[in-house]
Design a protein around this motif. Sequence first.
Motif, PDB file in Angstrom:
ATOM      1  N   GLY A 288      -9.601  -0.228 -18.669  1.00 14.75           N
ATOM      2  CA  GLY A 288      -8.977   0.439 -17.305  1.00 14.75           C
ATOM      3  C   GLY A 288      -9.445   1.716 -17.021  1.00 14.75           C
ATOM      4  N   ILE A 289      -8.616   2.425 -16.165  1.00 11.88           N
ATOM      5  CA  ILE A 289      -9.281   3.571 -15.548  1.00 11.88           C
ATOM      6  C   ILE A 289      -9.164   4.722 -16.300  1.00 11.88           C
ATOM      7  CG2 ILE A 289      -8.598   5.040 -13.485  1.00 11.88           C
ATOM      8  CD1 ILE A 289      -7.692   2.414 -12.036  1.00 11.88           C
ATOM      9  N   GLN A 290      -9.881   5.443 -16.647  1.00  6.87           N
ATOM     10  CA  GLN A 290      -9.693   6.537 -17.588  1.00  6.87           C
ATOM     11  C   GLN A 290      -9.060   7.819 -16.789  1.00  6.87           C
ATOM     12  OE1 GLN A 290     -10.031   6.703 -20.681  1.00  6.87           O
ATOM     13  NE2 GLN A 290     -10.067   9.100 -20.997  1.00  6.87           N
ATOM     14  N   ASN A 291      -9.570   8.036 -15.846  1.00  4.91           N
ATOM     15  CA  ASN A 291      -9.034   9.397 -15.024  1.00  4.91           C
ATOM     16  C   ASN A 291      -9.401   9.383 -13.527  1.00  4.91           C
ATOM     17  OD1 ASN A 291     -11.365  10.436 -14.996  1.00  4.91           O
ATOM     18  ND2 ASN A 291     -11.081  11.883 -16.601  1.00  4.91           N
TER      19      ASN A 291
ATOM     20  N   VAL B 272      -6.013  -3.597  -3.125  1.00  6.95           N
ATOM     21  CA  VAL B 272      -6.149  -4.746  -3.316  1.00  6.95           C
ATOM     22  C   VAL B 272      -7.174  -5.540  -2.250  1.00  6.95           C
ATOM     23  CG1 VAL B 272      -5.159  -7.009  -3.443  1.00  6.95           C
ATOM     24  CG2 VAL B 272      -3.869  -5.231  -4.305  1.00  6.95           C
ATOM     25  N   ASP B 273      -7.044  -5.056  -1.099  1.00 12.62           N
ATOM     26  CA  ASP B 273      -7.896  -5.745   0.032  1.00 12.62           C
ATOM     27  C   ASP B 273      -9.418  -5.314  -0.051  1.00 12.62           C
ATOM     28  OD1 ASP B 273      -5.770  -6.682   1.308  1.00 12.62           O
ATOM     29  OD2 ASP B 273      -5.814  -5.111   2.807  1.00 12.62           O
ATOM     30  N   GLN B 274      -9.564  -4.200  -1.021  1.00 11.78           N
ATOM     31  CA  GLN B 274     -11.077  -3.687  -1.265  1.00 11.78           C
ATOM     32  C   GLN B 274     -11.532  -4.000  -2.656  1.00 11.78           C
ATOM     33  OE1 GLN B 274     -13.029  -2.493   0.960  1.00 11.78           O
ATOM     34  NE2 GLN B 274     -11.447  -1.674   2.365  1.00 11.78           N
ATOM     35  N   GLY B 275     -10.741  -4.830  -3.452  1.00 13.62           N
ATOM     36  CA  GLY B 275     -11.016  -5.532  -4.687  1.00 13.62           C
ATOM     37  C   GLY B 275     -10.761  -4.677  -5.772  1.00 13.62           C
ATOM     38  N   LEU B 276      -9.763  -3.547  -5.568  1.00 15.36           N
ATOM     39  CA  LEU B 276      -9.517  -2.347  -6.429  1.00 15.36           C
ATOM     40  C   LEU B 276      -8.389  -2.577  -7.153  1.00 15.36           C
ATOM     41  CD1 LEU B 276     -10.570   0.414  -3.860  1.00 15.36           C
ATOM     42  CD2 LEU B 276     -12.006  -0.402  -5.700  1.00 15.36           C
ATOM     43  N   SER B 277      -8.384  -1.946  -8.186  1.00 15.51           N
ATOM     44  CA  SER B 277      -7.032  -2.300  -9.245  1.00 15.51           C
ATOM     45  C   SER B 277      -5.794  -1.352  -8.663  1.00 15.51           C
ATOM     46  CB  SER B 277      -7.200  -1.553 -10.599  1.00 15.51           C
ATOM     47  OG  SER B 277      -6.139  -1.517 -11.166  1.00 15.51           O
ATOM     48  N   VAL B 278      -4.784  -2.258  -8.479  1.00 20.73           N
ATOM     49  CA  VAL B 278      -3.610  -1.724  -7.988  1.00 20.73           C
ATOM     50  C   VAL B 278      -3.031  -0.572  -8.670  1.00 20.73           C
ATOM     51  CG1 VAL B 278      -1.774  -2.945  -9.280  1.00 20.73           C
ATOM     52  CG2 VAL B 278      -1.256  -2.216  -7.062  1.00 20.73           C
ATOM     53  N   LEU B 279      -3.467  -0.327  -9.890  1.00 21.54           N
ATOM     54  CA  LEU B 279      -3.123   0.793 -11.095  1.00 21.54           C
ATOM     55  C   LEU B 279      -3.791   2.294 -10.333  1.00 21.54           C
ATOM     56  CD1 LEU B 279      -3.765  -0.854 -14.326  1.00 21.54           C
ATOM     57  CD2 LEU B 279      -1.560  -0.453 -13.398  1.00 21.54           C
ATOM     58  N   LEU B 280      -4.941   1.945  -9.680  1.00 22.94           N
ATOM     59  CA  LEU B 280      -5.351   3.211  -9.012  1.00 22.94           C
ATOM     60  C   LEU B 280      -4.650   3.625  -7.858  1.00 22.94           C
ATOM     61  CD1 LEU B 280      -7.816   5.191  -9.049  1.00 22.94           C
ATOM     62  CD2 LEU B 280      -9.196   3.501  -7.728  1.00 22.94           C
ATOM     63  N   ALA B 281      -4.027   2.518  -7.067  1.00 20.82           N
ATOM     64  CA  ALA B 281      -2.944   3.002  -6.145  1.00 20.82           C
ATOM     65  C   ALA B 281      -1.835   3.814  -6.595  1.00 20.82           C
ATOM     66  CB  ALA B 281      -2.451   1.714  -5.215  1.00 20.82           C
ATOM     67  N   TYR B 282      -1.305   3.059  -7.991  1.00 18.47           N
ATOM     68  CA  TYR B 282       0.022   3.931  -8.518  1.00 18.47           C
ATOM     69  C   TYR B 282      -0.744   5.133  -8.802  1.00 18.47           C
ATOM     70  CZ  TYR B 282       2.308  -0.903  -8.890  1.00 18.47           C
ATOM     71  OH  TYR B 282       2.433  -2.115  -8.547  1.00 18.47           O
ATOM     72  N   LYS B 283      -1.604   5.501  -9.422  1.00 24.87           N
ATOM     73  CA  LYS B 283      -2.143   6.768  -9.756  1.00 24.87           C
ATOM     74  C   LYS B 283      -2.269   7.783  -8.526  1.00 24.87           C
ATOM     75  CE  LYS B 283      -4.722   6.141 -14.026  1.00 24.87           C
ATOM     76  NZ  LYS B 283      -3.968   7.255 -14.902  1.00 24.87           N
ATOM     77  N   MET B 284      -2.449   7.185  -7.500  1.00 20.99           N
ATOM     78  CA  MET B 284      -2.718   7.934  -6.141  1.00 20.99           C
ATOM     79  C   MET B 284      -1.114   8.492  -5.831  1.00 20.99           C
ATOM     80  SD  MET B 284      -5.620   8.425  -4.697  1.00 20.99           S
ATOM     81  CE  MET B 284      -5.649   8.230  -2.842  1.00 20.99           C
ATOM     82  N   ALA B 285      -0.138   7.250  -5.833  1.00 17.75           N
ATOM     83  CA  ALA B 285       1.072   7.566  -5.303  1.00 17.75           C
ATOM     84  C   ALA B 285       2.053   8.332  -6.358  1.00 17.75           C
ATOM     85  CB  ALA B 285       1.599   6.182  -4.971  1.00 17.75           C
TER      86      ALA B 285
END
Length: 437
Positions: free
Chosen positions: A217-220, A169-182
Motif C-alpha cells: 500500500g501507500i506509505q505516505n 482510476v483513469d490514470q491507473g492509480l489507487s483510489v486510496l490515494l484519492a481518499y488521502k488527497m480528499a
Amino acid sequence: MDRRGITKLGNRGLILFLLALSLVACKNNEETNLDESFQDIAVVTPDVYEFGFNLNDYVVKRDTIRKGDSFGLILEKNKIDYTKIFNIAQKAKDTFDIRKLQVGKPYTLLCSKDSLEIPRCFIYQPNIEEYVVVNFQDSIHAYTSRKPIKYVERVATGVVTTNISNAFVDQGLSVLLAYKMADEIYAWTIDFNRLQKGDRFKVIYTDKYIDDTIYAGIQNVKAAYMEYNKEPFYAFKFETDSVRKFTDFFNEEAKNLRRAFLKAPVQFSRISSRYNLNRRIAYYGFALRPHKGTDFAAAIGTPIMATANGTVIESQYKGGNGNYVKIRHNGTYETQYLHMQKRKVKVGQFVKQGDVIGWVGMTGNTGGPHVCYRFWKNKKQVDPLKEKLPESEPISENLKAKYFEFIKPIKAKLDSIPVKEEKEKETIQNNLISQVK
C-alpha cells in the motif's frame, strides 16, 4: 568379369566398409564423450531465503490457521509427540503466546529433508510484515522479526473529468490515494464536491513493498499540488515536533492546511440542497420554507463524520429530524447531523474530527438518502460554506527557515512534473502535424 576386376571391386568395398565403420565409431565416441561431459556438470539449485532460513535445506509446508487449530494440534498432526510440544510451549512462552493464533493467518513448517519430514521450525505470520519463529531443531528458542521493507517514491498526475476518484482510476492509480488527497490533505481547504472539469493534480508519494515484491500500500504522501478553479494549492508534509513525531501539511507560505472544521461530514457526496433562508417550495404553495442546513446526498449506510472535535450533547430520534446527533465544539460552534439510518455515539461522549458518529439514512422528513448538516455560530444557524472558519496553528517562526529550505527542491520537482493528460494530447498533436507534413 575376370578375377582381377572382382578382386578390385572387393577391395574397394572393403575400404568403403572400413571407412563407414570408423565414422560410426567416431560418432559413438563423440556421443559417449558428450554424455560423459554432461555427467560432469552439477545441477545447482539456487538458494531461496525466507524468514532467515535457506528453504532448500527443508521440506516446506505452508498452511493457514483453521477453526479448531492450536499450536499443539498442528505439531501433533506433523509427528511431534506431546512431551516435546509441552517443552517447546514452555520455553517459547516468554516470547510468543501460542494461544494467540488467529484463524486465517498463515504459518509455515520447516521439516527435515528425509522420509519422515519431522518439523524443525514453526513460523507464524500475524501480519504481512511481522513473523514469529519457534525454532526447535537444536535448542528450543523463539523470536519475533520483520520482513525487509522497501519504499519506492512515485509521482502521479491527472485531470479531473467527473470527480477526483475517477481521475485517479483513469490514470491507473489507487483510489486510496484519492481518499488521502480528499480526507487527509485538502479536506479543510478544497470542497471536493465542487471540483470542476479541468481541475488537475500532481502528487509525490511513497509505495511500500515487503520482500521487494509484496505490495503493502501507500506509505505516505510527501507533497501534492491541486489546481482548483484555476487556483493553485500546494501541500508539503513537514515534521513540526521531532520528539513526538508530529507532522502536518502546509502550503508554500508555511500556512497549515488544516482547519478547525472539515468541509463536509461525508466523503465524495454531492450537495443536494444548500443553506437558503428564502427557499420556497411548490408543494407548499410556494410558501416560505427556509432551509437552515446543507444537504449532502449519499448512499444509505455511508459513514457520517464529526467535522470537528467536540462533545455530543444530543443523540436521539425526534420528529422530522429522524435520528440525529448534535455536537458542541466550543463556546462558539455547534454542529448537527440529521436523518441518520443509525447513530453510533451517545450524549456526553467526546469525539474527534473525522470520527464516525452515524450512517446516512432516510429517517424523519426526507425525500431521499442524505445528511442534513446544520451549523451554529454563537447560537445562530449559519451557512458553513460561507463561514471563514478558524485555522490551525501555522509553523512556528523558529522553524520557518528550515521549512522553506526543506520544500524548495520538492516544490521544484512538483512544478517540473508534466500533467499526464497534457503530455498525451501534445504527443497526439505532434503525430498529426508530422502526418500532414
